[in-house]
Design an enzyme around this catalytic site. Sequence first.
Site, PDB file in Angstrom:
ATOM      1  N   HIS A 247       0.818  -1.210   0.000  1.00 47.48           N
ATOM      2  CA  HIS A 247       0.000   0.000   0.000  1.00 47.48           C
ATOM      3  C   HIS A 247       0.857   1.267   0.000  1.00 47.48           C
ATOM      4  O   HIS A 247       0.893   2.016  -0.982  1.00 47.48           O
ATOM      5  CB  HIS A 247      -0.920   0.006   1.220  1.00 47.48           C
ATOM      6  CG  HIS A 247      -1.863  -1.141   1.309  1.00 47.48           C
ATOM      7  ND1 HIS A 247      -2.715  -1.494   0.279  1.00 47.48           N
ATOM      8  CD2 HIS A 247      -2.111  -2.022   2.315  1.00 47.48           C
ATOM      9  CE1 HIS A 247      -3.449  -2.539   0.645  1.00 47.48           C
ATOM     10  NE2 HIS A 247      -3.083  -2.880   1.873  1.00 47.48           N
ATOM     11  N   ASP A 248       1.540   1.527   1.103  1.00 45.01           N
ATOM     12  CA  ASP A 248       2.296   2.772   1.241  1.00 45.01           C
ATOM     13  C   ASP A 248       3.574   2.803   0.396  1.00 45.01           C
ATOM     14  O   ASP A 248       3.895   3.843  -0.189  1.00 45.01           O
ATOM     15  CB  ASP A 248       2.632   3.020   2.712  1.00 45.01           C
ATOM     16  CG  ASP A 248       1.374   3.265   3.549  1.00 45.01           C
ATOM     17  OD1 ASP A 248       0.307   3.516   2.957  1.00 45.01           O
ATOM     18  OD2 ASP A 248       1.473   3.195   4.787  1.00 45.01           O
TER      19      ASP A 248
END
Length: 315
Positions: A247-248
């Site tokens: 995700h990040d």
Amino acid sequence: MTTPTIPLFLDCDTGVDDALALAYLLDVPHVDLVGIGTVSGNTDSTTAAVNTTALLGMCGRSVPVAVGAHDPLGGVYGGGAPHVHGANGVGGVDLPAGVAAAEDPAAELLVRLARSYAAAGSDRKLDVLAIGPLTNLAVALELEPRLPELIGTLTIMGGAVWETGNVSPVAEANIHNDAEAARRVLTAGFDLVLVPLDVTRQHRFDDADGDRFIAAGDPLRVALGTMLHRYIDFYETVDHVRRAPLHDPLAAAIAAGEVEPTVRETALDVVVDGAEHGRTVPAAQGSVVQVVVGADEAAADVIRNRILQLDAVHA
């Protein structure tokens, strides 16, 4: 040709994937990480700052880290995601203490840096990467309504636009945790790139990546590999495979310009009430957002290689 330097402010809620994103960014030579704000999300904003300063210290880096909002706008912090990120946000891994956080609140540090870079008269305004709930950005908007004009690109990891959510059938955690802040930020007129679950689930690390980090032998990568294995433990219960979405880190690689995104432009709104609280929905009108729906197949390789070659402090 030399890649122009990107002055970058990172706003984060330092859990496991935030830690991986930070390690990635610290190795990108054309990214100048000039400030970091923390917000409550994966863990509370104070613990997120402790984690962030510890990771910076393990790399021998000095970046101002400012503690931001503890509670969402008009609400109360819900306690984070210890079942995903561990009780301390980083998989229960003990990190050495870093330097103390800056005195400025995160929103004030962001506004001050944005004004400074905009006033410098250079072609390079401050870019912002937000990989947690958007509370600090919403507060910064209140402090400085011209913020969308003062910064360059705002890249946000959040939302589930055309795919299912991860904290409800329709909502993603960062948006859900402060839907009112997300609505204000997504409709404020930023030059905005949204990196939602629609794309982050397409790129993953597995146990072999954790093993590679641990095999590097230095305290930083041993910690990253250990927390990654524990992060994968959670995702195995959800997806029934031992792989964790990036995700990040994917949002970081897109913000750094090292991973080419495929985007779909649309205006967005955020549902703030009822069963669909936190849902990001295409809107008929409003500020256009570049929603990332695809990215280079080699994204995981780019991120992994940066983390593996990052200079770190050896024990």
